[in-house]
Scaffold this active site. Sequence first.
Site, mmCIF file in Angstrom:
data_model
loop_
_atom_site.group_PDB
_atom_site.id
_atom_site.type_symbol
_atom_site.label_atom_id
_atom_site.label_comp_id
_atom_site.label_asym_id
_atom_site.label_seq_id
_atom_site.Cartn_x
_atom_site.Cartn_y
_atom_site.Cartn_z
ATOM 1 N N CYS A 135 7.605 4.036 5.582
ATOM 2 C CA CYS A 135 6.728 3.847 4.424
ATOM 3 C C CYS A 135 7.536 3.397 3.207
ATOM 4 O O CYS A 135 6.997 2.828 2.273
ATOM 5 C CB CYS A 135 5.965 5.124 4.111
ATOM 6 S SG CYS A 135 6.992 6.466 3.506
ATOM 7 N N CYS A 168 0.840 -1.199 0.000
ATOM 8 C CA CYS A 168 0.000 0.000 0.000
ATOM 9 C C CYS A 168 0.882 1.259 0.000
ATOM 10 O O CYS A 168 0.681 2.184 -0.792
ATOM 11 C CB CYS A 168 -0.916 -0.045 1.223
ATOM 12 S SG CYS A 168 -2.166 1.229 1.239
ATOM 13 N N CYS A 169 1.902 1.261 0.872
ATOM 14 C CA CYS A 169 2.822 2.418 0.925
ATOM 15 C C CYS A 169 3.622 2.555 -0.364
ATOM 16 O O CYS A 169 3.880 3.668 -0.826
ATOM 17 C CB CYS A 169 3.792 2.275 2.092
ATOM 18 S SG CYS A 169 3.141 2.761 3.676
ATOM 19 N N CYS A 228 -3.423 3.952 9.647
ATOM 20 C CA CYS A 228 -2.132 3.443 10.128
ATOM 21 C C CYS A 228 -1.498 4.344 11.188
ATOM 22 O O CYS A 228 -0.304 4.205 11.471
ATOM 23 C CB CYS A 228 -1.174 3.300 8.953
ATOM 24 S SG CYS A 228 -1.864 2.337 7.612
ATOM 25 N N CYS A 283 -1.230 8.324 7.363
ATOM 26 C CA CYS A 283 -2.593 8.062 6.907
ATOM 27 C C CYS A 283 -3.438 7.604 8.101
ATOM 28 O O CYS A 283 -2.920 6.940 9.012
ATOM 29 C CB CYS A 283 -2.577 6.951 5.863
ATOM 30 S SG CYS A 283 -1.624 7.361 4.386
HETATM 31 S S1 SF4 Z 1 0.395 4.668 5.644
HETATM 32 FE FE1 SF4 Z 1 -1.201 3.051 5.575
HETATM 33 S S2 SF4 Z 1 -2.863 3.818 4.264
HETATM 34 FE FE2 SF4 Z 1 -1.052 5.135 3.959
HETATM 35 S S3 SF4 Z 1 -0.050 4.330 2.170
HETATM 36 FE FE3 SF4 Z 1 0.928 3.335 3.936
HETATM 37 S S4 SF4 Z 1 -0.241 1.446 4.381
HETATM 38 FE FE4 SF4 Z 1 -1.446 2.725 2.924
#
Ligand code: SF4
Length: 237
Positions: free
Chosen positions: A225, A114-115, A201, A198
């Site tokens: 991240c 996701c990151c 998280c 975010c």
């Molecule tokens: S902090 Fe969480 S929601 Fe944001 S990009 Fe990374 S995993 Fe995804």
Amino acid sequence: MLEDLATEDVAELVEGLNFAQKVERSLELIKQAYAEHGDGMVVANSLGKDSSAVWHLAKSVSPKIRGFIVTTRFKPPETKKFMAEEVSRYPELRVFRNNEEIPDKLYATDPDKCCEILKVKPTRQAIKEMNVTCWITGLRCTEGRTRTAFKEIEERDIGLIKLNPILIWYEREVWEYLALNRVHVNPLYGKGYRSLGCWPCTKIAQGKDERAGRWIGTSKCGGECGIHTKPLLDYQI
Ligand code: SF4
């Protein structure tokens, strides 16, 4: 030369310099980088307190210095509002985001992926589109377990310098700087957060590790991240 200002003994600087000496050192690093890279020097602004301090330091070196913000669909409303205010104050701050479709709740099933998609990819895009040869971050070695080994001047990607001009600052020194200079900050700090990200998280957390509230309950807890650990130039991906 920027390299002449580099030091191997980061810990000694953390302990040995007072607040004013640290500010002076940070300004010197930015001034030198700007002299060498000009418009190729760009500030990465995460809209957190450390970025706000670095952005203010850079703007005092030259109001012309540009910056970029990487945002995601999961940023809290307060951060989105603060981003809009900062961009209207500083139109030279460009915003990058990746709107591609991702699986539902990828942040829970695979936060690294996701990151990578939502943060690392747009960072690569910013570096490419803005012709960056030196990027400046608000990374600090006293933030937590994953940040102790960084240097003030790095070249993780060949040809792309990363400058961490407040690497040696303590958390309280960041707040000292922001207060003394009346710098606008993200209102989430007023709610008790110490490190922002975010919303899925990021939690409010106490204790020694400032980043302990990040990715709680995952293997990434208190971690990164990826923008500080993964390759950012195309040829290395
Ligand atoms: S902090 Fe969480 S929601 Fe944001 S990009 Fe990374 S995993 Fe995804």
